[in-house]
Scaffold this active site. Sequence first.
Site, mmCIF file in Angstrom:
data_model
loop_
_atom_site.group_PDB
_atom_site.id
_atom_site.type_symbol
_atom_site.label_atom_id
_atom_site.label_comp_id
_atom_site.label_asym_id
_atom_site.label_seq_id
_atom_site.Cartn_x
_atom_site.Cartn_y
_atom_site.Cartn_z
ATOM 1 N N LYS A 112 17.259 -62.256 15.288
ATOM 2 C CA LYS A 112 16.248 -61.327 14.754
ATOM 3 C C LYS A 112 15.692 -60.422 15.838
ATOM 4 O O LYS A 112 15.418 -59.253 15.595
ATOM 5 C CB LYS A 112 15.118 -62.098 14.078
ATOM 6 C CG LYS A 112 15.555 -62.690 12.755
ATOM 7 C CD LYS A 112 14.395 -63.171 11.924
ATOM 8 C CE LYS A 112 14.912 -63.696 10.597
ATOM 9 N NZ LYS A 112 13.871 -64.260 9.767
ATOM 10 N N LYS A 195 25.959 -65.007 5.839
ATOM 11 C CA LYS A 195 25.121 -65.541 4.762
ATOM 12 C C LYS A 195 24.479 -64.415 3.957
ATOM 13 O O LYS A 195 24.219 -63.336 4.506
ATOM 14 C CB LYS A 195 24.053 -66.485 5.319
ATOM 15 C CG LYS A 195 22.942 -65.803 6.080
ATOM 16 C CD LYS A 195 21.715 -66.693 6.246
ATOM 17 C CE LYS A 195 20.604 -65.843 6.865
ATOM 18 N NZ LYS A 195 19.318 -66.455 6.929
ATOM 19 N N LYS A 198 18.317 -61.030 3.041
ATOM 20 C CA LYS A 198 17.622 -59.794 2.675
ATOM 21 C C LYS A 198 17.889 -58.700 3.692
ATOM 22 O O LYS A 198 17.750 -57.536 3.404
ATOM 23 C CB LYS A 198 16.122 -60.046 2.507
ATOM 24 C CG LYS A 198 15.415 -60.472 3.768
ATOM 25 C CD LYS A 198 13.920 -60.505 3.513
ATOM 26 C CE LYS A 198 13.144 -60.814 4.761
ATOM 27 N NZ LYS A 198 13.263 -62.201 5.220
HETATM 28 N N1 AQP Z 1 22.235 -67.371 2.082
HETATM 29 C C1 AQP Z 1 21.514 -68.467 1.953
HETATM 30 N N2 AQP Z 1 22.083 -69.607 1.486
HETATM 31 C C2 AQP Z 1 21.347 -70.737 1.347
HETATM 32 N N3 AQP Z 1 20.034 -70.811 1.643
HETATM 33 C C3 AQP Z 1 19.418 -69.700 2.100
HETATM 34 N N4 AQP Z 1 18.144 -69.443 2.472
HETATM 35 C C4 AQP Z 1 18.047 -68.152 2.859
HETATM 36 N N5 AQP Z 1 19.246 -67.555 2.752
HETATM 37 C C5 AQP Z 1 20.120 -68.476 2.278
HETATM 38 C C6 AQP Z 1 17.065 -70.442 2.425
HETATM 39 O O1 AQP Z 1 15.984 -69.907 1.695
HETATM 40 C C7 AQP Z 1 14.773 -70.493 2.155
HETATM 41 C C8 AQP Z 1 13.709 -69.450 2.369
HETATM 42 O O2 AQP Z 1 14.085 -68.670 3.484
HETATM 43 P P1 AQP Z 1 13.182 -67.556 4.117
HETATM 44 O O3 AQP Z 1 11.760 -67.777 3.820
HETATM 45 O O4 AQP Z 1 13.627 -67.367 5.541
HETATM 46 O O5 AQP Z 1 13.640 -66.362 3.216
HETATM 47 P P2 AQP Z 1 14.207 -65.014 3.637
HETATM 48 O O6 AQP Z 1 13.435 -64.490 4.783
HETATM 49 O O7 AQP Z 1 14.264 -64.223 2.373
HETATM 50 O O8 AQP Z 1 15.668 -65.429 4.120
HETATM 51 P P3 AQP Z 1 16.777 -64.440 4.568
HETATM 52 O O9 AQP Z 1 17.267 -63.610 3.483
HETATM 53 O O10 AQP Z 1 17.717 -65.337 5.288
HETATM 54 O O11 AQP Z 1 16.095 -63.426 5.540
HETATM 55 P P4 AQP Z 1 16.466 -63.060 6.995
HETATM 56 O O12 AQP Z 1 17.948 -62.948 7.077
HETATM 57 O O13 AQP Z 1 15.754 -61.789 7.246
HETATM 58 O O14 AQP Z 1 15.914 -64.202 7.790
HETATM 59 C C9 AQP Z 1 15.123 -71.257 3.447
HETATM 60 O O15 AQP Z 1 15.176 -72.628 3.185
HETATM 61 C C10 AQP Z 1 16.488 -70.725 3.798
HETATM 62 O O16 AQP Z 1 17.263 -71.686 4.486
#
Ligand code: AQP
Length: 332
Positions: A112, A195, A198
């Site tokens: 990040k 994965k 967002k």
């Molecule tokens: N692709 C995924 N497959 C399975 N589990 C996932 N999680 C996130 N992406 C996947 C799980 O969702 C929960 C909440 O995560 P968060 O609060 O970090 O949500 P987020 O910010 O929306 O997650 P993103 O999309 O992964 O954002 P970035 O990439 O910006 O960090 C967690 O339990 C996570 O493991």
Amino acid sequence: RPRVLSGIQPTAGSFHLGNYLGAVRQWVALQETHDAFYMVVDLHAITVPQDPKELSANTRLAAAQLLAAGLDPDRCTLFVQSHVPEHAQLAWVMNCLTGFGEASRMTQFKDKSARQGADRASVGLFTYPVLQVADILLYQADEVPVGEDQRQHIELTRDLAERFNGRFGETFTIPKPHILKETGKIYDLQDPSIKMSKSASTPKGLINLLDDPKATAKKVRSAVTDTDTVVRYDTENKPGVSNLLGIYSTLTGTGIAELEQRYEGKLYGALKTDLAEVVVDFVTPFRDRTQQYLDDPETLDSILAKGAEKARAVAAETLSQTYERVGFLPAK
Ligand code: AQP
């Protein structure tokens, strides 16, 4: 009953299919068998810049989606992280136990901060995993239902809990990750080597649960597969098809082997068309239920207020024990 704790950020507005299948779906199941604490982690959200109005609206929206997904405030404790000040308080203690090098090795921070530019990344983003440690330890959680991307943070939690217990006496439960093999990592529909997230490279790879179901169906139908034609679950050689089969199987409760049989001799198009329908059948009522909760903010806020009260009772006890062990002079 064993205890579970988990959280989700209110950052993106809509949850995506990875959030739901990797985490939230497990939360719903575990509220039946565990003493469950689930929260909207707004303190985590501000580790990257947030618009204040959007943050509070998205916090309500996240809570509404959790209820729409099936969390029941009579079966679990649902709250907002900033309503329980003990999270930030315990995080400070944990920050002081964490090595700088240890925190620097967290791969999510590395990814990040690289994306933002190292100078722009906040110290909050750097200590994000330590706040997560505090979140988990405050509730003496036995298990933490999350996606695969959180495994390293749970490892850090275990290390710090053991370190604290070793130095100051038995205080914290050592938690285990609860990560399902089939859905722990849902992949991007356009690039099944990364994965679903967002911050995906193209919106076409990301299924947001609150998007227009027609657009969602189109994304499923145009998912990247491979040049072969056989519908077979093989994550190594056929990651795209396997991702679709995993999603299909989980949303419908049909075994993978049965799906392979059903699509024997058929082309990928048939699988994608059917899966698009399955996803639409899931997101349509989900969107409606979310809207119903949003239309009644008083009920929503009162659910969150009750949740915060229940959470604080547990968190305050753990924090006061921790403060005592550390040697802070009790306030008279
Ligand atoms: N692709 C995924 N497959 C399975 N589990 C996932 N999680 C996130 N992406 C996947 C799980 O969702 C929960 C909440 O995560 P968060 O609060 O970090 O949500 P987020 O910010 O929306 O997650 P993103 O999309 O992964 O954002 P970035 O990439 O910006 O960090 C967690 O339990 C996570 O493991």
